[in-house]
Design an enzyme around this catalytic site. Structure first.
Site, PDB file in Angstrom:
ATOM      1  N   GLU A  76     -29.954  38.063  15.704  1.00  0.00           N
ATOM      2  CA  GLU A  76     -28.869  37.083  15.653  1.00  0.00           C
ATOM      3  C   GLU A  76     -27.862  37.452  14.564  1.00  0.00           C
ATOM      4  O   GLU A  76     -28.238  37.826  13.444  1.00  0.00           O
ATOM      5  CB  GLU A  76     -29.468  35.707  15.378  1.00  0.00           C
ATOM      6  N   LYS A  93     -24.645  30.334  21.631  1.00  0.00           N
ATOM      7  CA  LYS A  93     -25.826  29.556  21.273  1.00  0.00           C
ATOM      8  C   LYS A  93     -25.619  28.080  21.581  1.00  0.00           C
ATOM      9  O   LYS A  93     -24.615  27.479  21.191  1.00  0.00           O
ATOM     10  CB  LYS A  93     -26.117  29.762  19.781  1.00  0.00           C
ATOM     11  N   CYS A 131     -32.298  32.345  19.160  1.00  0.00           N
ATOM     12  CA  CYS A 131     -33.089  31.670  18.117  1.00  0.00           C
ATOM     13  C   CYS A 131     -33.468  30.228  18.473  1.00  0.00           C
ATOM     14  O   CYS A 131     -34.372  29.988  19.248  1.00  0.00           O
ATOM     15  CB  CYS A 131     -32.350  31.739  16.785  1.00  0.00           C
TER      16      CYS A 131
END
Length: 545
Positions: free
Chosen positions: A46, A121, A157
């Site tokens: 990330e 994200k 994540c």
């Protein structure tokens, strides 16, 4: 359905926040290695271009523009690796009129010199050490791209900790999930990550490739430990902890093939390695030529010295013993023995002449007043001043030696033993300090046994013992863990076996010493809640539970 076997590479790399050019070089090196091994997909962590977490750098237009240039440069340099897909992480400005003022945490898929797919994200963590809502807007679309018949879905994540993003990827046709991460270490985190990802795998029936960042970034340590789960939720690959690594797995008909698994570290080994990496990267990434440690003959400074030597090498560590008239001879002897065992530079500077000077200067002011903590704190501040003077002359950073138990209840001196640049064990309880000393000695005997077995003392007055002022450390640390780390209410603690007076004392000391902790240097976070970025209590507050 994919029939041709495909190799996927997991680039577990140590990215440096703000070193965009250096991070690009590292990604290109990993891409070259993966390409030469026949990989068709390389996954980096990330925000791999900028490093994680970039924090308020994200508010700087110059930083975002530099990121955009770095992405363009990366596309250009990766073009030579024909048909290799590379997933990189970076901040990205929205491109529509509605989103052009928004910033997204994005993973882009690069191939043949261009961005061929992108994912923003969806789930932004805003708890513990994370405050991504401060910087990013949330995406809401799945991203699925194809490599030789294999449809790959991308998450980032926190997305894997929630059901929605994985389900969206499945609905969009994904046959496997790839998950770039910047997941910091704390005790039990490795098993927690694996279990959370396993639940999403079992819920969707999609295998998962989890690629984590590695390295120290201020108080955070990222432990790597990337892994791959097959569609049954079984671990078929695991990368080492606390080390950079390029792992290659093979996927046949959508299923990752099993490789020999590494034996996991014990919890004590994980904590110790996290502390070592935290020290190594804090000094290395910030350009400090070495470290200075005030060695007392006590267990805390002994542990810090061992960690520093393991992180930096003996040639970059200097130990300084600063005895007073209260220093026991065994402290002197044990400190020298340990310094000799570790082959570090060792010096002794008596603080007795300076104590006498302070006594003379303050004689009239203190006439008729009893000895108290004032005289004890003067000794600690003399030592702090000496260490900082040596630091100024040499450029080496002072590593402080206070532990979490002391920081919790204020058993430390502002501008004294708290003076320094990095607090190695500030998130390590006293009871854990002893366990780590035993662990380190199990690797090789470097800490004299007497340092570990003798009663702890600050040695600032005759016959002083820590337990003269505090509950026993097993009680103190238990209360701190339940109240501070796990948010157990004060009124519930006596039911866990603690005396009410001990609970009242410890929790009151935690409250009134916030002003000290706010002025302390940062240190490595190894628990799920440390005094630092995930402990934000007001100094001025009348509330008392």
């Amino acid at each position: 359905m994919q029939h041709t076997p495909i190799k996927i590479a997991l680039a577990q790399i140590n990215c440096v926040v703000g070193d965009l050019a250096g991070n690009v070089v590292k990604i290109v090196e990993q891409a070259r290695n993966a390409y030469l091994q026949g990989a068709k997909l390389l996954i980096t962590p990330e925000l791999s271009i900028t490093g994680y977490p970039p924090e308020d750098l994200l508010f700087r237009d110059a930083f975002i523009k530099a990121n955009d240039k770095a992405l363009q440069q990366l596309c250009k340099e990766l073009a030579e690796f024909t048909d290799l897909h590379v997933i990189v992480g970076h901040p990205h400005r929205g491109e529509t009129p509605e989103s052009k003022h928004l910033l997204f945490n994005q993973a882009s898929v690069l191939k043949n010199g261009a961005v061929v797919a992108s994912y923003q994200k969806q789930m932004l963590p805003n708890n513990e050490v994370f405050d991504e809502v401060r910087y990013f807007a949330a995406g809401n679309e799945a991203c699925v791209f194809e490599i030789e018949g294999l449809k790959v879905g991308v998450l980032i994540c926190e997305d894997v900790w929630h059901a929605g993003p994985a389900q969206k990827a499945k609905v969009a046709g994904a046959q496997i999930l790839v998950i770039p991460n910047a997941s910091p270490f704390h005790m039990d985190k490795l098993s927690l990550r694996s279990e959370v990802t396993r639940q999403q795998v079992l819920a969707t029936g999609l295998p998962a490739v989890y690629v984590n960042l590695v390295g120290g970034q201020d108080e955070l340590v990222f432990d790597g430990a990337s892994f791959v789960l097959n569609r049954d939720g079984q671990t078929v690959y695991n990368a080492p902890q606390f080390k950079e690594d390029l792992g290659i797995i093979q996927v046949i008909n959508g299923e990752p093939q099993k490789l020999p698994l590494l034996k996991p570290y014990s919890e004590l080994q994980q904590v110790y390695e996290a502390l070592v990496l935290g020290v190594k990267d804090y000094l290395g990434k910030n350009g400090f030529p070495g470290a200075i440690i005030g060695l007392s003959g006590g267990v805390d400074s002994a542990l810090v010295l061992a960690i520093a030597v393991d992180a930096l090498g003996a040639d970059k560590v200097r130990a300084v013993m600063m005895p007073s008239k209260y220093t026991a001879e065994i402290s002197w002897v044990d400190a020298k023995e340990m310094a000799d065992k570790l082959a570090v530079q060792y010096d002794e500077i008596s603080i007795l002449p300076m104590m006498e000077s302070y006594d003379a200067a303050l004689k009239d002011e203190f006439t008729g007043l009893p000895l108290d903590a004032t005289e004890e704190n003067i000794q600690a501040r003399i030592r702090g001043t000496l260490l900082m003077a040596l630091s100024n002359k040499s450029g080496r950073i002072v590593l402080t030696t206070g532990n979490k138990s002391e920081m919790a209840v204020g058993y430390c001196t502002l501008y004294g033993d708290m003076a320094g640049g990095f607090a190695v064990i500030k998130d390590v309880s006293k009871t854990l300090v002893y366990q780590l000393c035993h662990y380190r000695n199990s690797v090789s005997q470097v800490i004299p046994e007497r340092i570990i077995t003798r009663p702890p003392s600050a040695e600032l007055r005759p016959d002083q013992k820590d337990q003269d002022s505090l509950p026993s450390y097993d009680i103190l640390d238990g209360i701190v863990q339940h109240y501070m780390e796990n948010d157990i209410p004060i009124e519930s603690l006596p039911a866990l076996g603690y005396k009410r007076e001990d609970v009242e004392l410890v929790t009151r000391l935690i409250k009134i010493n916030e002003y000290k902790r706010r002025q302390s240097p940062i240190g490595v976070r190894i628990t799920r809640r440390a005094f630092g970025r995930d402990w934000r209590y007001p100094i001025t507050s009348k509330f008392r539970a």
